[in-house]
Design a protein around this motif. Structure first.
Motif, PDB file in Angstrom:
ATOM      1  N   GLN A   1      -2.960 -21.380   3.408  1.00  0.00           N
ATOM      2  CA  GLN A   1      -2.984 -22.588   2.586  1.00  0.00           C
ATOM      3  C   GLN A   1      -2.514 -22.273   1.168  1.00  0.00           C
ATOM      4  O   GLN A   1      -2.814 -21.208   0.614  1.00  0.00           O
ATOM      5  N   GLU A   2      -1.804 -23.215   0.603  1.00  0.00           N
ATOM      6  CA  GLU A   2      -1.312 -23.047  -0.770  1.00  0.00           C
ATOM      7  C   GLU A   2      -2.503 -22.894  -1.721  1.00  0.00           C
ATOM      8  O   GLU A   2      -3.494 -23.613  -1.629  1.00  0.00           O
ATOM      9  N   GLY A   3      -2.397 -21.935  -2.616  1.00  0.00           N
ATOM     10  CA  GLY A   3      -3.457 -21.692  -3.587  1.00  0.00           C
ATOM     11  C   GLY A   3      -4.460 -20.641  -3.175  1.00  0.00           C
ATOM     12  O   GLY A   3      -5.248 -20.174  -3.998  1.00  0.00           O
ATOM     13  N   THR A   4      -4.422 -20.236  -1.888  1.00  0.00           N
ATOM     14  CA  THR A   4      -5.373 -19.218  -1.434  1.00  0.00           C
ATOM     15  C   THR A   4      -4.883 -17.804  -1.715  1.00  0.00           C
ATOM     16  O   THR A   4      -5.667 -16.858  -1.657  1.00  0.00           O
ATOM     17  N   TRP A   5      -3.580 -17.657  -1.993  1.00  0.00           N
ATOM     18  CA  TRP A   5      -3.037 -16.324  -2.251  1.00  0.00           C
ATOM     19  C   TRP A   5      -2.100 -16.366  -3.446  1.00  0.00           C
ATOM     20  O   TRP A   5      -1.596 -17.420  -3.843  1.00  0.00           O
ATOM     21  N   ALA A   6      -1.899 -15.204  -4.045  1.00  0.00           N
ATOM     22  CA  ALA A   6      -1.018 -15.099  -5.214  1.00  0.00           C
ATOM     23  C   ALA A   6      -0.457 -13.682  -5.270  1.00  0.00           C
ATOM     24  O   ALA A   6      -0.808 -12.819  -4.444  1.00  0.00           O
ATOM     25  N   THR A   7       0.412 -13.436  -6.239  1.00  0.00           N
ATOM     26  CA  THR A   7       1.027 -12.113  -6.376  1.00  0.00           C
ATOM     27  C   THR A   7       0.751 -11.540  -7.757  1.00  0.00           C
ATOM     28  O   THR A   7       0.503 -12.269  -8.726  1.00  0.00           O
ATOM     29  N   ALA A   8       0.811 -10.225  -7.834  1.00  0.00           N
ATOM     30  CA  ALA A   8       0.631  -9.508  -9.099  1.00  0.00           C
ATOM     31  C   ALA A   8       1.565  -8.297  -9.090  1.00  0.00           C
ATOM     32  O   ALA A   8       2.008  -7.855  -8.019  1.00  0.00           O
ATOM     33  N   PRO A   9       1.872  -7.740 -10.269  1.00  0.00           N
ATOM     34  CA  PRO A   9       2.726  -6.546 -10.322  1.00  0.00           C
ATOM     35  C   PRO A   9       2.077  -5.358  -9.625  1.00  0.00           C
ATOM     36  O   PRO A   9       0.877  -5.358  -9.336  1.00  0.00           O
TER      37      PRO A   9
ATOM     38  N   THR B   1      -3.197 -12.484   6.481  1.00  0.00           N
ATOM     39  CA  THR B   1      -3.014 -13.919   6.721  1.00  0.00           C
ATOM     40  C   THR B   1      -4.187 -14.527   7.495  1.00  0.00           C
ATOM     41  O   THR B   1      -4.467 -15.721   7.357  1.00  0.00           O
ATOM     42  N   SER B   2      -4.873 -13.734   8.296  1.00  0.00           N
ATOM     43  CA  SER B   2      -5.967 -14.268   9.119  1.00  0.00           C
ATOM     44  C   SER B   2      -7.321 -14.213   8.429  1.00  0.00           C
ATOM     45  O   SER B   2      -8.335 -14.586   9.019  1.00  0.00           O
ATOM     46  N   GLY B   3      -7.372 -13.739   7.185  1.00  0.00           N
ATOM     47  CA  GLY B   3      -8.618 -13.758   6.437  1.00  0.00           C
ATOM     48  C   GLY B   3      -9.510 -12.560   6.656  1.00  0.00           C
ATOM     49  O   GLY B   3     -10.725 -12.646   6.447  1.00  0.00           O
ATOM     50  N   VAL B   4      -8.922 -11.422   7.049  1.00  0.00           N
ATOM     51  CA  VAL B   4      -9.709 -10.205   7.243  1.00  0.00           C
ATOM     52  C   VAL B   4      -9.689  -9.348   5.984  1.00  0.00           C
ATOM     53  O   VAL B   4     -10.672  -8.684   5.663  1.00  0.00           O
ATOM     54  N   THR B   5      -8.572  -9.358   5.245  1.00  0.00           N
ATOM     55  CA  THR B   5      -8.427  -8.489   4.072  1.00  0.00           C
ATOM     56  C   THR B   5      -8.029  -9.282   2.827  1.00  0.00           C
ATOM     57  O   THR B   5      -7.459 -10.376   2.925  1.00  0.00           O
ATOM     58  N   ALA B   6      -8.303  -8.686   1.659  1.00  0.00           N
ATOM     59  CA  ALA B   6      -8.083  -9.371   0.386  1.00  0.00           C
ATOM     60  C   ALA B   6      -6.829  -8.920  -0.342  1.00  0.00           C
ATOM     61  O   ALA B   6      -6.274  -9.680  -1.146  1.00  0.00           O
TER      62      ALA B   6
ATOM     63  N   ALA C   1     -18.459  -5.494   6.172  1.00  0.00           N
ATOM     64  CA  ALA C   1     -18.131  -5.300   7.583  1.00  0.00           C
ATOM     65  C   ALA C   1     -18.851  -6.297   8.482  1.00  0.00           C
ATOM     66  O   ALA C   1     -18.313  -6.716   9.518  1.00  0.00           O
ATOM     67  N   ALA C   2     -20.068  -6.704   8.109  1.00  0.00           N
ATOM     68  CA  ALA C   2     -20.839  -7.649   8.922  1.00  0.00           C
ATOM     69  C   ALA C   2     -20.127  -9.001   9.034  1.00  0.00           C
ATOM     70  O   ALA C   2     -20.282  -9.711  10.032  1.00  0.00           O
ATOM     71  N   LYS C   3     -19.362  -9.352   8.024  1.00  0.00           N
ATOM     72  CA  LYS C   3     -18.610 -10.614   8.034  1.00  0.00           C
ATOM     73  C   LYS C   3     -17.149 -10.399   8.422  1.00  0.00           C
ATOM     74  O   LYS C   3     -16.344 -11.336   8.354  1.00  0.00           O
ATOM     75  N   ASN C   4     -16.800  -9.170   8.818  1.00  0.00           N
ATOM     76  CA  ASN C   4     -15.422  -8.808   9.143  1.00  0.00           C
ATOM     77  C   ASN C   4     -14.489  -9.090   7.966  1.00  0.00           C
ATOM     78  O   ASN C   4     -13.371  -9.563   8.130  1.00  0.00           O
ATOM     79  N   ARG C   5     -14.987  -8.780   6.778  1.00  0.00           N
ATOM     80  CA  ARG C   5     -14.190  -8.921   5.549  1.00  0.00           C
ATOM     81  C   ARG C   5     -14.031  -7.545   4.918  1.00  0.00           C
ATOM     82  O   ARG C   5     -15.004  -6.812   4.743  1.00  0.00           O
ATOM     83  N   TYR C   6     -12.792  -7.237   4.588  1.00  0.00           N
ATOM     84  CA  TYR C   6     -12.490  -5.945   3.982  1.00  0.00           C
ATOM     85  C   TYR C   6     -11.569  -6.147   2.790  1.00  0.00           C
ATOM     86  O   TYR C   6     -10.878  -7.173   2.675  1.00  0.00           O
ATOM     87  N   GLY C   7     -11.569  -5.173   1.920  1.00  0.00           N
ATOM     88  CA  GLY C   7     -10.775  -5.305   0.706  1.00  0.00           C
ATOM     89  C   GLY C   7      -9.293  -5.130   0.907  1.00  0.00           C
ATOM     90  O   GLY C   7      -8.487  -5.947   0.464  1.00  0.00           O
ATOM     91  N   PHE C   8      -8.896  -4.073   1.617  1.00  0.00           N
ATOM     92  CA  PHE C   8      -7.488  -3.680   1.607  1.00  0.00           C
ATOM     93  C   PHE C   8      -6.864  -3.679   2.999  1.00  0.00           C
ATOM     94  O   PHE C   8      -7.469  -3.212   3.962  1.00  0.00           O
ATOM     95  N   SER C   9      -5.637  -4.205   3.087  1.00  0.00           N
ATOM     96  CA  SER C   9      -4.858  -4.149   4.324  1.00  0.00           C
ATOM     97  C   SER C   9      -4.193  -2.781   4.402  1.00  0.00           C
ATOM     98  O   SER C   9      -3.058  -2.593   3.974  1.00  0.00           O
ATOM     99  N   PHE C  10      -4.937  -1.853   4.953  1.00  0.00           N
ATOM    100  CA  PHE C  10      -4.493  -0.464   5.024  1.00  0.00           C
ATOM    101  C   PHE C  10      -3.421  -0.313   6.108  1.00  0.00           C
ATOM    102  O   PHE C  10      -3.390  -1.070   7.076  1.00  0.00           O
TER     103      PHE C  10
END
Length: 437
Positions: free
Chosen positions: A293-301, A271-276, A188-197
């Protein structure tokens, strides 16, 4: 003499006038009667976004250029208000010809006699033969077709590949791994969270899918809000375990204000770098491609439950005709144009949906990159089990609102997990009982 001269003059004038009219129109009707009447179609969309609306407007412009006697007025309400505006217009029988019907509300619209069945229209449409069985199923209630989908949606997991690599975490395979990874990545201190709820409109998507995955061995795939024994999916012990995990996902791995987020907010956070992590349909692919940016994101089942299975389904929205429209033939002409293989495939490529025509899905575009995950899931039917969503239940139309409001109360500690499951169980038990009346 005066009388004779007046009669002669009158005869000459009549002859002259008759000759003039005959020579100027060559026996044809006057020009004013030869103009074709212009029909105005009023059309409203539901899944609005600036980029998608622009694509639809471009297709409508092409249609009007080819059909100069038809004018189309497109209504594009804000996404979070669109469905309520459509309901209001339909209930008041306001002038409306073409509307975007969703799998979530088609049964409700049919039950209220708001939409016209299209079965009698499809026989004259040459492209209907290549519309996939899945697309027809999504748009049907009791064997009657009520809209032509403009794209199909199937959920998958989007993740920040760069974040996971930095933290030494593999792409989650199970829901438990997803929750644990979300908690680990949250700072939270870095405004980074795991899930886009998503706790606002559409909030039921994650808890319902999670509970279904935990009920995978018990579920009735042909009636997926219910188990094989007839009880609702919320009545099992596994439902309690799944919903406890859901609460942990919000409280320990998601932004606090995401309890009110809808579609746009959860995508913006990713997209703005808040969630993973983001669980979403492929219509976000275009947005991600344009903003990350290309390579920063990917997909999974889709993540699996304890039995190693995930429940998946195709959803969709598309164009239907209002039952009170006075221009149904012209409305159908517009729908077939927008739903042609050319127009539908272009919309799918530009907006990020799965096309409705079998010929289009063979396009190489849909067999690589982020779309490949969807094909991978399709090729493993024993792991990723297709189920039939409750589209035919009129109660499905209001389920999202009921689940959102009661879910928010649970997440805020105003009610318990057990009481929430009881409420959800009672809602769907009543929905089934009402269907039998």
């Amino acid at each position: 003499m005066k009388t004779w001269m007046l009669s002669a003059l009158t005869a000459v004038m009549v002859f002259t006038l008759t000759t003039a009219c005959s020579s100027s129109n060559d026996g044809k009707k006057p020009d004013s009667g030869s103009k074709e009447k212009v029909i105005t179609l009023r059309m409203i969309e539901s899944l609005t976004s600036p980029s998608r609306t622009a694509l639809i407007k471009a297709s409508i412009d092409k249609f009007m250029a080819q059909n100069t006697n038809i004018k189309v007025e497109l209504i594009s309400p804000p996404f979070d208000q669109a469905d309520n505006k459509i309901r209001t217009m339909l209930a008041a029988k306001q002038p409306l010809d073409v509307l975007e019907v969703r799998d979530l509300n088609v049964a409700e619209f049919v039950n209220n006699n708001y939409v016209e069945p299209l079965n009698d229209y499809t026989g004259s449409w040459s492209d209907f033969g290549t519309v996939t069985a899945v697309a027809k199923s999504v748009a049907s209630v009791k064997d009657k077709l009520y809209f032509i989908p403009n794209g199909l949606y199937q959920r998958q997991l989007f993740y920040r590949a760069d974040w996971l690599k930095e933290a030494g975490i593999n792409a989650p395979v199970t829901y438990e791994e997803l929750v644990n990874a979300s908690v680990k990545l949250t700072d939270a201190a870095k405004n980074r969270y795991g899930f886009s709820f998503r706790g606002g409109p559409g909030a039921n998507g994650v808890p319902d899918t999670l509970i279904q995955a935990y009920d995978a061995d018990k579920i009735n795939v042909d009636d997926a809000m219910f188990l094989k024994d007839g009880g609702t999916i919320y009545s099992s012990p596994e439902a309690k375990t799944a919903l406890d995990l859901y609460v942990k996902l919000y409280k320990e791995g998601s932004p606090p204000d995401s309890i009110n987020w809808g579609f746009q907010e959860q995508v913006q956070a990713f997209t703005s770098g808040v969630t993973a992590f983001l669980l979403q349909d492929p219509d976000v692919i275009q947005v991600l491609s344009e903003n990350m940016q290309e390579g920063t994101w990917a997909t999974a089942p889709m993540p699996t439950g304890p039995s190693g299975k995930a429940m998946i389904s195709a959803g969709g929205a598309g164009w239907g005709i209002t039952s009170h429209s006075e221009n149904k033939e012209a409305a159908w002409k517009l729908i077939t144009f927008l739903s042609s293989p050319e127009e539908n495939t272009q919309l799918s490529k530009s907006h990020g949906t799965v096309p409705i025509h079998s010929s289009a899905t063979e396009d190489e575009f849909f067999q690589k990159g982020p779309y490949k995950t969807l094909l991978d899931m399709t090729n493993k039917p024993d792991t990723f089990i297709n189920f039939k969503p409750p589209f035919e239940y009129p109660a499905n139309g209001q389920w999202g609102t009921v689940a959102m409001e009661s879910g928010q109360a649970m997440l805020l500690g105003q009610t318990s997990v057990e009481d929430t499951l009881t409420k959800w169980n009672e809602y769907w038990a009543k929905a089934k009982a009402d269907m039998k009346k």
